[in-house]
Design a protein around this motif. Structure first.
Motif, PDB file in Angstrom:
ATOM      1  N   VAL A 482       0.926  -1.257  -0.042  1.00  0.00           N
ATOM      2  CA  VAL A 482       0.416  -0.167   0.258  1.00  0.00           C
ATOM      3  C   VAL A 482       1.120   1.323  -0.182  1.00  0.00           C
ATOM      4  O   VAL A 482       2.002   1.251   0.836  1.00  0.00           O
ATOM      5  CB  VAL A 482      -0.617   0.084   1.515  1.00  0.00           C
ATOM      6  N   ASP A 483       0.630   2.758  -0.755  1.00  0.00           N
ATOM      7  CA  ASP A 483       0.957   3.392  -0.820  1.00  0.00           C
ATOM      8  C   ASP A 483       0.277   4.517  -0.302  1.00  0.00           C
ATOM      9  O   ASP A 483      -0.546   5.273  -0.263  1.00  0.00           O
ATOM     10  CB  ASP A 483       1.106   3.912  -2.054  1.00  0.00           C
ATOM     11  N   GLU A 484       0.851   5.101   1.249  1.00  0.00           N
ATOM     12  CA  GLU A 484      -0.908   5.545   1.924  1.00  0.00           C
ATOM     13  C   GLU A 484      -0.116   7.014   1.418  1.00  0.00           C
ATOM     14  O   GLU A 484      -1.801   7.722   1.329  1.00  0.00           O
ATOM     15  CB  GLU A 484      -0.601   5.168   3.419  1.00  0.00           C
ATOM     16  N   ALA A 485       0.625   7.839   0.806  1.00  0.00           N
ATOM     17  CA  ALA A 485       0.782   8.916   0.183  1.00  0.00           C
ATOM     18  C   ALA A 485      -0.553   9.255  -0.729  1.00  0.00           C
ATOM     19  O   ALA A 485      -0.419  10.464  -0.593  1.00  0.00           O
ATOM     20  CB  ALA A 485       2.230   9.253   0.192  1.00  0.00           C
ATOM     21  N   ARG A 486      -0.231   7.930  -1.574  1.00  0.00           N
ATOM     22  CA  ARG A 486      -1.399   8.020  -2.596  1.00  0.00           C
ATOM     23  C   ARG A 486      -2.045   7.651  -2.637  1.00  0.00           C
ATOM     24  O   ARG A 486      -3.136   7.445  -4.027  1.00  0.00           O
ATOM     25  CB  ARG A 486      -0.227   8.041  -4.096  1.00  0.00           C
ATOM     26  N   ALA A 487      -2.404   7.289  -1.961  1.00  0.00           N
ATOM     27  CA  ALA A 487      -3.791   6.390  -1.693  1.00  0.00           C
ATOM     28  C   ALA A 487      -3.899   5.670  -2.501  1.00  0.00           C
ATOM     29  O   ALA A 487      -5.334   5.003  -3.479  1.00  0.00           O
ATOM     30  CB  ALA A 487      -5.355   6.859  -1.501  1.00  0.00           C
ATOM     31  N   ALA A 488      -3.082   4.503  -3.194  1.00  0.00           N
ATOM     32  CA  ALA A 488      -2.826   3.573  -3.975  1.00  0.00           C
ATOM     33  C   ALA A 488      -2.324   2.305  -2.963  1.00  0.00           C
ATOM     34  O   ALA A 488      -1.963   2.563  -2.323  1.00  0.00           O
ATOM     35  CB  ALA A 488      -2.178   3.877  -5.233  1.00  0.00           C
ATOM     36  N   VAL A 489      -2.575   1.059  -4.066  1.00  0.00           N
ATOM     37  CA  VAL A 489      -2.109  -0.663  -3.724  1.00  0.00           C
ATOM     38  C   VAL A 489      -1.285  -0.310  -5.175  1.00  0.00           C
ATOM     39  O   VAL A 489      -2.161  -0.655  -6.257  1.00  0.00           O
ATOM     40  CB  VAL A 489      -3.604  -1.186  -3.823  1.00  0.00           C
ATOM     41  N   ALA A 490       0.203  -1.119  -4.683  1.00  0.00           N
ATOM     42  CA  ALA A 490       0.449  -1.973  -5.905  1.00  0.00           C
ATOM     43  C   ALA A 490       0.340  -3.079  -5.707  1.00  0.00           C
ATOM     44  O   ALA A 490       0.886  -3.623  -4.348  1.00  0.00           O
ATOM     45  CB  ALA A 490       2.102  -1.451  -5.569  1.00  0.00           C
ATOM     46  N   MET A 491       0.500  -4.015  -6.652  1.00  0.00           N
ATOM     47  CA  MET A 491       0.603  -4.784  -6.753  1.00  0.00           C
ATOM     48  C   MET A 491       1.504  -5.566  -7.818  1.00  0.00           C
ATOM     49  O   MET A 491       2.047  -5.409  -9.042  1.00  0.00           O
ATOM     50  CB  MET A 491      -0.994  -5.637  -6.956  1.00  0.00           C
ATOM     51  N   THR A 492       1.945  -7.039  -7.673  1.00  0.00           N
ATOM     52  CA  THR A 492       3.102  -7.795  -8.685  1.00  0.00           C
ATOM     53  C   THR A 492       3.430  -8.774  -8.892  1.00  0.00           C
ATOM     54  O   THR A 492       3.148  -9.876  -7.713  1.00  0.00           O
ATOM     55  CB  THR A 492       4.755  -7.192  -7.899  1.00  0.00           C
ATOM     56  N   PHE A 493       3.221  -8.948  -9.947  1.00  0.00           N
ATOM     57  CA  PHE A 493       2.695 -10.336 -10.628  1.00  0.00           C
ATOM     58  C   PHE A 493       4.194 -11.305 -11.644  1.00  0.00           C
ATOM     59  O   PHE A 493       4.605 -10.330 -12.431  1.00  0.00           O
ATOM     60  CB  PHE A 493       1.383 -10.747 -10.794  1.00  0.00           C
ATOM     61  N   ARG A 494       4.526 -12.397 -10.498  1.00  0.00           N
ATOM     62  CA  ARG A 494       6.014 -12.688 -11.429  1.00  0.00           C
ATOM     63  C   ARG A 494       5.661 -13.362 -12.394  1.00  0.00           C
ATOM     64  O   ARG A 494       4.536 -14.427 -12.285  1.00  0.00           O
ATOM     65  CB  ARG A 494       7.225 -12.579  -9.862  1.00  0.00           C
ATOM     66  N   GLU A 495       6.450 -13.894 -12.821  1.00  0.00           N
ATOM     67  CA  GLU A 495       6.885 -15.579 -13.560  1.00  0.00           C
ATOM     68  C   GLU A 495       5.964 -15.671 -14.605  1.00  0.00           C
ATOM     69  O   GLU A 495       5.184 -16.484 -14.354  1.00  0.00           O
ATOM     70  CB  GLU A 495       7.252 -16.664 -12.897  1.00  0.00           C
ATOM     71  N   LEU A 496       5.585 -14.345 -15.394  1.00  0.00           N
ATOM     72  CA  LEU A 496       4.412 -14.681 -16.041  1.00  0.00           C
ATOM     73  C   LEU A 496       4.750 -14.852 -17.652  1.00  0.00           C
ATOM     74  O   LEU A 496       6.062 -14.630 -18.062  1.00  0.00           O
ATOM     75  CB  LEU A 496       3.736 -13.325 -16.514  1.00  0.00           C
ATOM     76  N   THR A 497       3.901 -15.572 -18.724  1.00  0.00           N
ATOM     77  CA  THR A 497       4.754 -15.911 -19.903  1.00  0.00           C
ATOM     78  C   THR A 497       4.500 -14.840 -20.737  1.00  0.00           C
ATOM     79  O   THR A 497       2.696 -14.853 -20.601  1.00  0.00           O
ATOM     80  CB  THR A 497       4.026 -17.489 -20.152  1.00  0.00           C
ATOM     81  N   VAL A 498       5.733 -14.667 -21.430  1.00  0.00           N
ATOM     82  CA  VAL A 498       4.612 -13.611 -22.484  1.00  0.00           C
ATOM     83  C   VAL A 498       3.967 -14.696 -23.744  1.00  0.00           C
ATOM     84  O   VAL A 498       4.211 -15.228 -24.012  1.00  0.00           O
ATOM     85  CB  VAL A 498       5.957 -12.556 -22.998  1.00  0.00           C
ATOM     86  N   GLY A 530       5.615  -9.181 -20.073  1.00  0.00           N
ATOM     87  CA  GLY A 530       7.115  -9.272 -19.690  1.00  0.00           C
ATOM     88  C   GLY A 530       6.979 -10.344 -18.875  1.00  0.00           C
ATOM     89  O   GLY A 530       5.804 -10.485 -18.181  1.00  0.00           O
ATOM     90  N   ASP A 531       7.831 -10.831 -18.387  1.00  0.00           N
ATOM     91  CA  ASP A 531       7.097 -12.021 -16.686  1.00  0.00           C
ATOM     92  C   ASP A 531       6.740 -11.225 -15.987  1.00  0.00           C
ATOM     93  O   ASP A 531       6.391 -12.180 -15.384  1.00  0.00           O
ATOM     94  CB  ASP A 531       8.788 -12.535 -17.114  1.00  0.00           C
ATOM     95  N   THR A 532       7.108  -9.992 -15.663  1.00  0.00           N
ATOM     96  CA  THR A 532       6.582  -9.376 -14.492  1.00  0.00           C
ATOM     97  C   THR A 532       5.805  -8.165 -14.749  1.00  0.00           C
ATOM     98  O   THR A 532       6.161  -7.709 -15.518  1.00  0.00           O
ATOM     99  CB  THR A 532       8.253  -8.889 -13.463  1.00  0.00           C
ATOM    100  N   LEU A 533       4.670  -8.145 -13.943  1.00  0.00           N
ATOM    101  CA  LEU A 533       3.947  -6.934 -14.376  1.00  0.00           C
ATOM    102  C   LEU A 533       3.642  -6.367 -12.796  1.00  0.00           C
ATOM    103  O   LEU A 533       3.635  -7.376 -12.548  1.00  0.00           O
ATOM    104  CB  LEU A 533       2.563  -7.635 -14.734  1.00  0.00           C
TER     105      LEU A 533
END
Length: 746
Positions: A482-498, A530-533
Motif C-alpha cells: 500500500v502507498d498511503e501517501a498516494r492512496a494507492a495499492v501496488a501489486m506485482t505478479f512475477r514469472e508470467l508467460t509473455v 513481460g515476465d513481471t507485471l
C-alpha cells in the motif's frame, strides 16, 4: 485492430466497412471498395481514368503542429505499377503550404501487400495535413489496392537509444554513414511486412560495396551508455545470396575512440529479411555506442539492405536474471558454454530461425550413446548464501532421445567450487520445445553460480537444442503493498508467460470483484508483454480490506492459472478529508478538506396523467437517477488551489473517496459549474472555499491510465539534445511523462 495513435478514423485506416467516409479521388482516379484486405476484410481500389498519375487523398485535413515530425505509411498492392505516398501540408484555410513530402517510389511493382511510407517535418505555417496516395498508370483502368493507412506521430521502439530517423530512415539517410568500402543510400523495395508490424516503414538503408572485400555502415548517432550495463542491439538485414552479413554493437570512449566491439553473424536461410541481434556489457571507459551493419567478402557493387535499427538496455529474459543475453539466447555463438566431460559437442544452431526466443539456440549433439556434462560460464550472484535461486531453460530434442539432470554449481569469490544443488533426473520431452525449471538454495560463501546439465544420450547421433536460459533469485509470485501517501495499492505478479492474457480484479470484503485499471483500460484479457507485471490501483477503497486476483490465460486458451494476493487495507485517514481522483490521470489526484457534505437529490423523469372521473392520477415513471448534490470543500494553499484547478480542467469523470462511516460512499462523479471564493477578507490568505456540484455517474471502463506505455527518459534523450529543447517542447513535467507537446514544440 486500429493502429495505436492513428489520426485517421478506423474506417479511413482499414477501409472497413467502406473507404468513402475517409477518402476521395484527387486526380485521374476512380475509387471503389475491394476485398482481400489484411486490416479487416476490405481494401480501397484506386483505378486510373486515363494514362498518367492517379491519386487519392483523405477528405479530412488532420490537425498538426508546425515544426513537428509526422509519419505516414500504408500497405499497397499492384501488379503493374509501383507507388508512392505523401503528406500534403495545409494552413487553416486548407491552402497548401510548401511542397508535398513524398516518399521515394517503390523500386518495383508487386501484387503482394507491401509497405510504403515517409516522414517529414511540418513546415512553418502548416496547421493541417492530409494523406495522398499516388501511382503512375500506363493506361486506362490500371488498378491499385490500398489499406492499413497510418498518419500521426512517428512510431518508434520504446527505449531505443537511436532516434526515429536512424531506426526507420523514413525522413532521410542522415542517421547512417559509410564505415568502410561502402556507399550509403535509401531504397524502397516492396517488402511484405506483417500488417501489425508498425515499426517498419517503406524506406530502408542500402549498403553498396565500393570494391571487393568487407563493406559496412554505422549509425552516425552515438547515444550515451553507462559502463557495466548490458545493451542489446538489433537490425533487420536483407542479405544478397551466398553472403556473410553481420551486425556489430560498438562502444566508444569520451574522445570517440572505439574501445570494444561485439559482432553477431547472420546465418541467413535465404535472401529475405532477418532480424539479427547482438549484445554486450559496456566496458569501463565506455561513453557512447553505435550500431554497424556489414558484409564480409563482398563483390564490387553487391548490396545489403538494413532496416529497424534498435539499441536498448537489456531487461533480461527473466526479471532479475544474472545471465547475460549472449549466454542465454546464443545469438552470437556458444558464449562460453562448454562440455566439461563426455563426447558431446556444442555449437550455435543454424540457420537463422532455429531458436526459441531469438533466432538461434545452443545445439548439442553426441555421436555416441554416452553421458556428457554441459556447463555454463560462472555468473556473479552477490552474497547469495541461504537465498533461493531458480534456473530455467527450454529444450528441443531434434534427434534420438535423452535423459537430463539439472544442477546449479556454486563458487565463492576466489572461484573455489562449493559443490552443486541438483534436481532429479528427467527424460527430455518430445515433440516440440519443453520448459524446465529447478530451484536451489545457495550454500554459505556462494557469490558465483553456473548452470550444469548432465545429459545422457540414449542413442548414437542424438541431438538437442537449448535456449532462453535464466538464473534469478526466486521471489514471491505475487506481492502487494500500500502507498498511503498516494492512496494507492501496488501489486506485482512475477514469472508470467509473455503472450498470455491477464485479467486483474480487486476483491472486496463482500467478495465483489472490480477490474483494475491499466494503461489501455481495464485489465481484462490484456496481453502480457513481460515476465513481471506491476500494476497500481488508485481506485481501491479507503479503510476496507481488499485482495487482488489475476487470471492468466494461455495464448491458445488451453490453460488458466489463478493468482491471489494477500489482503491489504488502505488507511481511512482523516474523516474531514476527501480524495478527488482522476482515473485516467492519477498524477493529478489530491485531497481536499470537506466543509459540508452534500445534501443529495435523486431526480426522476415522470409524468402524472389525470383521468376524467378518477380521483387519483396515473403516473408514468422512468428509473430514478443517481445522486446529485453540492460538495463544499476548502483548499488551504495556493498549491492545493492550483492542483484542484488542474484535476477539474479536463472535465473528466472523477472518483470521490472518503473515510468509511461519514455517510459518503465511494462514487464516480461528473463535476458541474464550480464556484471558488475567498475564505477571508485578508488578500494574503490562501484559503479558498469551493462549491462542487456533483452528479453520480458510472465507472469509466474504456479510460486507461494516461501516458505512453513503456516511455522512459531514454526516449526523451533520443529525441532532444538539450534540456532547453525539452522545455521548449513541453509545458509541464506531466506533459513530458505523457508526451503531450505544446503547439510548435519539438
Amino acid at each position: 485492430m486500429a493502429i495505436p495513435g492513428n489520426f485517421l478514423s478506423p474506417a479511413a485506416e482499414s477501409m472497413d466497412p467502406s473507404y468513402s467516409a475517409g477518402w476521395r479521388p484527387r486526380a485521374n482516379a476512380a475509387l471503389s471498395i475491394g476485398t482481400g484486405g489484411r486490416n479487416g476484410p476490405n481494401c480501397m481500389v484506386m483505378r486510373s481514368v486515363a494514362a498518367g498519375e492517379m491519386q487519392a487523398e483523405t477528405i479530412a485535413g488532420y490537425a498538426i503542429t508546425a515544426g513537428e515530425m509526422y509519419q505516414v505509411f500504408a500497405d499497397a498492392s499492384a501488379s503493374t505499377q509501383p507507388e508512392r505516398i505523401g503528406i500534403e501540408w495545409l494552413d487553416a484555410t486548407y491552402t497548401p503550404v510548401g511542397p508535398i513530402t513524398w516518399s521515394m517510389t517503390t523500386s518495383a511493382a508487386s501484387s503482394a501487400w507491401h509497405r510504403v511510407g515517409v516522414a517529414g517535418v511540418a513546415p512553418l505555417g502548416a496547421d493541417r495535413a492530409r494523406v495522398v496516395l499516388s501511382a503512375r498508370a500506363a493506361g486506362t483502368a490500371a488498378v491499385h489496392f490500398w489499406e492499413n493507412v497510418y498518419f500521426g506521430l512517428p512510431i518508434r521502439t520504446p527505449g531505443n537509444l537511436l532516434t526515429f530517423n536512424a531506426e526507420s530512415v523514413e525522413a532521410d539517410a542522415s542517421g547512417w554513414q559509410a564505415d568502410g568500402n561502402a556507399t550509403v543510400s535509401r531504397a524502397v523495395p516492396p517488402v511484405q511486412w506483417a500488417a501489425t508490424y508498425y515499426a517498419a516503414g517503406g524506406h530502408v538503408i542500402a549498403v553498396t560495396a565500393t570494391a571487393a572485400g568487407t563493406a559496412s555502415v554505422v549509425t552516425a548517432e552515438r547515444p550515451p551508455v553507462a559502463p557495466g550495463q548490458e545493451y542489446l542491439a538489433q537490425a533487420l538485414i536483407n542479405p544478397p545470396a551466398s553472403s556473410s552479413c553481420w551486425v556489430e554493437l560498438r562502444f566508444y570512449d569520451g574522445a570517440g575512440a572505439q574501445v570494444q566491439v561485439a559482432r553477431a553473424t547472420l546465418a541467413a536461410p535465404g535472401t529475405g529479411w532477418y532480424r539479427q541481434i547482438v549484445s554486450a556489457v559496456a566496458p569501463e571507459g565506455a561513453a557512447t555506442c553505435g550500431l554497424a551493419v556489414g558484409i564480409t567478402s563482398a563483390t564490387a557493387g553487391q548490396v545489403v539492405r538494413t532496416e529497424a535499427a534498435v539499441v536498448t538496455l537489456f531487461p533480461g529474459l527473466r526479471t532479475g536474471t544474472v545471465i547475460p543475453y549472449d549466454a542465454a539466447s546464443f545469438e552470437q555463438g556458444t558464449a562460453g558454454w562448454s562440455v566439461v566431460s563426455g563426447d558431446a559437442a556444442v555449437a550455435r544452431s543454424t540457420p537463422w530461425g532455429t531458436g526459441f526466443s531469438g533466432a538461434y539456440s545452443l545445439a548439442v549433439s553426441s555421436a555416441t550413446a554416452t553421458t556428457s556434462v554441459l556447463r555454463s560460464p560462472r555468473f556473479p550472484v552477490g552474497a547469495a548464501a541461504g537465498l533461493s535461486w531458480s534456473q530455467e531453460f527450454v529444450a528441443l530434442v531434434t534427434a534420438g532421445a535423452w535423459t537430463m539432470t539439472r544442477a546449479t554449481r556454486w563458487y565463492d569469490a576466489a572461484g573455489t567450487d562449493l559443490g552443486d544443488t541438483a534436481a532429479p533426473a528427467v527424460g527430455l520431452g518430445t515433440p516440440g520445445w519443453w520448459q524446465y525449471r529447478a530451484d536451489a538454495v545457495a550454500p554459505p560463501g556462494a557469490t558465483q553460480a553456473a548452470i550444469e546439465i548432465t545429459l545422457t544420450a540414449l542413442a548414437a547421433g542424438s541431438a538437442l537444442r537449448l535456449d532462453q536460459v535464466s538464473l534469478w533469485r526466486a521471489l514471491p509470485l505475487n506481492a502487494v503493498t500500500v502507498d498511503e501517501a498516494r492512496a494507492a495499492v501496488a501489486m506485482t505478479f512475477r514469472e508470467l508467460t509473455v503472450g498470455s492474457l491477464i485479467t486483474i480484479a480487486r476483491i472486496g470484503a463482500d467478495g465483489l470483484r472490480t477490474l483494475v485499471r491499466g494503461p489501455s483500460g481495464l485489465y481484462n484479457r490484456v496481453p502480457v508483454s513481460g515476465d513481471t507485471l506491476r500494476a497500481e490501483d488508485y481506485e481501491a477503497p479507503l479503510g476496507v480490506p481488499v485482495s487482488y486476483r489475476a487470471d492468466v490465460l494461455s495464448a491458445d486458451g488451453a490453460t488458466r492459472v489463478e493468482r491471489t494476493t494477500d489482503t491489504v487495507t488502505l488507511a481511512a485517514g482523516d474523516p474531514d478529508l476527501a480524495w478527488l481522483k482522476d482515473p485516467g490521470r492519477p498524477q493529478r489526484n489530491l485531497q481536499v478538506t470537506m466543509t459540508t457534505a452534500p445534501t443529495w437529490t435523486r431526480p426522476i423523469n415522470q409524468s402524472a396523467h389525470r383521468i376524467k372521473g378518477r380521483p387519483l392520477p396515473v403516473v408514468i415513471s422512468d428509473v430514478r437517477d443517481g445522486l446529485a448534490g453540492d460538495l463544499a470543500v476548502w483548499t488551504r494553499s495556493d498549491d492545493e488551489r492550483a492542483a484542484l484547478h488542474l484535476i477539474l480542467d479536463s472535465g473528466s469523470t472523477l472518483l470521490l473517496q472518503t473515510a468509511p462511516g461519514n455517510g459518503l460512499d465511494d462514487m464516480y462523479v461528473a463535476v458541474g459549474d464550480v464556484t471558488e471564493s475567498r475564505a477571508a477578507t485578508n488578500a494574503l490568505d490562501e484559503w479558498r472555499a469551493w462549491m462542487l456540484p456533483l452528479t453520480q455517474v458510472d465507472m469509466p471502463t474504456a479510460v486507461g491510465v494516461d501516458g505512453t506505455s513503456g516511455r522512459t527518459w531514454q526516449d526523451v534523450l533520443a529525441e532532444f539534445s538539450t534540456w532547453q529543447a525539452v522545455l521548449d517542447a513541453y509545458g509541464t513535467w506531466e506533459d513530458v511523462l505523457v508526451n503531450h507537446k505544446r503547439a510548435g514544440g519539438g
